[in-house]
Write a protein that holds these residues in place. Structure first.
Motif, PDB file in Angstrom:
ATOM      1  N   ASP A  81      -0.634   6.824  -6.485  1.00  0.00           N
ATOM      2  CA  ASP A  81      -1.847   7.701  -5.999  1.00  0.00           C
ATOM      3  C   ASP A  81      -1.689   9.213  -6.278  1.00  0.00           C
ATOM      4  O   ASP A  81      -0.649   9.742  -6.258  1.00  0.00           O
ATOM      5  N   THR A  82      -2.916   9.646  -6.592  1.00  0.00           N
ATOM      6  CA  THR A  82      -2.982  11.093  -6.854  1.00  0.00           C
ATOM      7  C   THR A  82      -2.455  12.014  -5.858  1.00  0.00           C
ATOM      8  O   THR A  82      -1.803  13.024  -6.017  1.00  0.00           O
ATOM      9  N   GLY A 129      -8.521  -1.772  -2.513  1.00  0.00           N
ATOM     10  CA  GLY A 129      -8.045  -1.037  -4.094  1.00  0.00           C
ATOM     11  C   GLY A 129      -7.969  -1.962  -5.182  1.00  0.00           C
ATOM     12  O   GLY A 129      -8.505  -1.935  -6.339  1.00  0.00           O
ATOM     13  N   ARG A 135       0.828  -1.370   0.077  1.00  0.00           N
ATOM     14  CA  ARG A 135       0.097   0.071  -0.013  1.00  0.00           C
ATOM     15  C   ARG A 135       0.856   1.348   0.054  1.00  0.00           C
ATOM     16  O   ARG A 135       0.691   2.105  -0.646  1.00  0.00           O
ATOM     17  N   ARG A 159       2.372   1.630  -3.454  1.00  0.00           N
ATOM     18  CA  ARG A 159       1.497   2.125  -4.428  1.00  0.00           C
ATOM     19  C   ARG A 159       1.138   3.522  -4.211  1.00  0.00           C
ATOM     20  O   ARG A 159       0.933   4.423  -5.259  1.00  0.00           O
ATOM     21  N   PHE A 160       1.091   4.141  -2.738  1.00  0.00           N
ATOM     22  CA  PHE A 160       1.033   5.612  -2.507  1.00  0.00           C
ATOM     23  C   PHE A 160       1.736   6.413  -3.076  1.00  0.00           C
ATOM     24  O   PHE A 160       1.605   7.392  -4.005  1.00  0.00           O
TER      25      PHE A 160
END
Length: 95
Positions: free
Chosen positions: A23-24, A88, A15, A18-19
């Motif tokens: 991620d935005t 997600g 996670r 991925r962040f």
């Protein structure tokens, strides 16, 4: 380290990676890194490559899991990150 702590550490690593890389909410950090060091620089590649970033994230999560894996604080934080990652992945397959 127990299997449960290992699994939530794995999920937390996924996670966080991925962040940082996709991620935005972290897009500003990626843009800042590219602007600061150049688009073709190693730092810019580091924050956009999941394989590269995961090494550094795992390097931070692993000792934390060994030292604090049995604490409630670690279990709550790592479980929340793991569930976020699983949600997600599941939503991307359902959509």
């Amino acid at each position: 380290m127990s299997v449960a702590v290992f699994l939530i550490s794995l999920g937390a690593t996924c996670r966080i990676t991925r962040f940082v890389t996709k991620d935005t909410l972290a897009a500003g950090f990626r843009v800042w890194t590219a602007d600061r060091f150049g688009d073709d620089s190693r730092p810019a590649y580091l924050v956009s490559c999941g394989w590269c970033t995961s090494i550094w994230v795992a390097a931070a999560v692993t000792p934390t899991a060994f030292l604090a894996g049995d604490t409630l604080a670690f279990k709550i934080a790592a479980t929340a990150l793991t569930l976020s990652y699983i949600a997600g992945v599941a939503s991307s397959h359902v959509d």
